[in-house]
Design a protein around this motif. Structure first.
Motif, PDB file in Angstrom:
ATOM      1  N   ARG A  51       0.794  -1.356  -0.145  1.00 39.85           N
ATOM      2  CA  ARG A  51       0.024  -0.158   0.024  1.00 39.85           C
ATOM      3  C   ARG A  51       0.744   1.285  -0.078  1.00 39.85           C
ATOM      4  O   ARG A  51       0.588   2.276  -0.702  1.00 39.85           O
ATOM      5  N   LYS A  52       1.992   1.223   0.923  1.00 40.26           N
ATOM      6  CA  LYS A  52       2.883   2.211   1.002  1.00 40.26           C
ATOM      7  C   LYS A  52       3.363   2.682  -0.392  1.00 40.26           C
ATOM      8  O   LYS A  52       3.578   3.764  -0.703  1.00 40.26           O
ATOM      9  N   LEU A  53       3.942   1.641  -1.141  1.00 42.15           N
ATOM     10  CA  LEU A  53       4.540   1.793  -2.564  1.00 42.15           C
ATOM     11  C   LEU A  53       3.574   2.453  -3.384  1.00 42.15           C
ATOM     12  O   LEU A  53       4.017   3.375  -4.113  1.00 42.15           O
ATOM     13  N   PHE A  54       2.506   1.940  -3.613  1.00 38.83           N
ATOM     14  CA  PHE A  54       1.374   2.432  -4.439  1.00 38.83           C
ATOM     15  C   PHE A  54       0.952   3.750  -4.147  1.00 38.83           C
ATOM     16  O   PHE A  54       0.539   4.728  -5.090  1.00 38.83           O
ATOM     17  N   ASP A  55       0.739   3.931  -2.971  1.00 37.70           N
ATOM     18  CA  ASP A  55       0.466   5.284  -2.404  1.00 37.70           C
ATOM     19  C   ASP A  55       1.728   6.476  -2.856  1.00 37.70           C
ATOM     20  O   ASP A  55       1.382   7.524  -3.397  1.00 37.70           O
ATOM     21  N   ALA A  56       2.777   5.953  -2.914  1.00 37.56           N
ATOM     22  CA  ALA A  56       3.869   6.799  -3.409  1.00 37.56           C
ATOM     23  C   ALA A  56       4.019   6.734  -4.856  1.00 37.56           C
ATOM     24  O   ALA A  56       4.166   8.100  -5.236  1.00 37.56           O
ATOM     25  N   ILE A  57       3.756   5.817  -5.381  1.00 39.85           N
ATOM     26  CA  ILE A  57       3.481   6.113  -6.990  1.00 39.85           C
ATOM     27  C   ILE A  57       2.376   6.961  -7.409  1.00 39.85           C
ATOM     28  O   ILE A  57       2.576   8.039  -8.175  1.00 39.85           O
ATOM     29  N   TYR A  58       1.443   6.823  -6.687  1.00 44.59           N
ATOM     30  CA  TYR A  58       0.139   7.877  -6.811  1.00 44.59           C
ATOM     31  C   TYR A  58       0.656   9.203  -6.539  1.00 44.59           C
ATOM     32  O   TYR A  58       0.321  10.002  -7.392  1.00 44.59           O
ATOM     33  N   GLN A  59       1.262   9.577  -5.598  1.00 44.49           N
ATOM     34  CA  GLN A  59       1.510  10.931  -5.051  1.00 44.49           C
ATOM     35  C   GLN A  59       2.613  11.407  -6.326  1.00 44.49           C
ATOM     36  O   GLN A  59       2.356  12.407  -6.700  1.00 44.49           O
ATOM     37  N   SER A  60       3.428  10.645  -6.629  1.00 37.91           N
ATOM     38  CA  SER A  60       4.354  11.054  -7.750  1.00 37.91           C
ATOM     39  C   SER A  60       3.806  11.342  -9.098  1.00 37.91           C
ATOM     40  O   SER A  60       3.957  12.363  -9.743  1.00 37.91           O
TER      41      SER A  60
END
Length: 186
Positions: free
Chosen positions: A112-121
């Motif tokens: 979840r943390k990785l895909f949140d970071a991708i979304y934010q990017s």
């Protein structure tokens, strides 16, 4: 571990990576193709198999080589099970000295943390450049709109519906275009 992707200059994307003990940036030039999209494809393959809880693919491992003029970076992405964290290992390589290899990081990150970071990017890149401007700045690839819509829909609690179709055309799985556009406008 935290990851952020940014277009820094024309045709140059950077991954900013930080952990409890390390902080660094690695780059990739568009001169060597759209390896950013290739990396996203590998991450989103994991996203889909985790979402579907498809245990047949585990353990899973894949690599993506980010090339640059003076140094290359080999990303190894792996996951042991549908419930485990994603393991990211990045090795620095030399294009001129094939024997050189230095491990920069080898850590786990929550899915979840990785895909949140991708979304934010992606959200930041979209705000900074727009769809057309992204292509002009990155030069080799279009904005990863499918990934953006997928992540934003989950974040906003929107269920993207497949349009109804004949059973023999079920492989198409077309999402209702109004749903997709609605997610973008949110």
């Amino acid at each position: 571990m935290e990851v952020k992707f940014k277009i820094m200059t024309l045709g140059y994307i950077v991954a900013e990576i930080s952990s409890e003990t390390k902080r660094f940036k690695i780059g990739h030039s568009s001169d060597y193709g759209d390896k950013f999209q290739e990396l996203l494809n590998k991450f989103f393959f994991i996203y889909e198999i985790v979402k579907e809880k498809d245990i047949a693919y585990f353990p899973y491992s894949t690599t993506v080589l980010w090339e640059d003029d003076c140094v290359n970076y080999n990303w190894t992405i792996s996951m042991n099970s549908v419930d485990s964290h994603i393991n990211i290992k990045i090795d620095q390589l030399s294009p001129s000295n094939l024997g050189y290899k230095e491990m920069l990081i080898h850590e786990d990150i929550e899915t979840r943390k990785l895909f949140d970071a991708i979304y934010q990017s992606l959200e930041e890149m979209l705000a900074n450049f727009g769809f057309v401007g992204y292509k002009k700045k990155w030069e080799v690839g279009n904005f990863p709109i499918s990934e953006y819509i997928t992540l934003k829909a989950v974040r906003e609690g929107v269920d993207l519906r497949n349009e109804s179709c004949l059973e023999e055309e079920e492989w198409r799985q077309k999402i209702d275009l109004n749903d997709e556009l609605g997610v973008i406008k949110m």
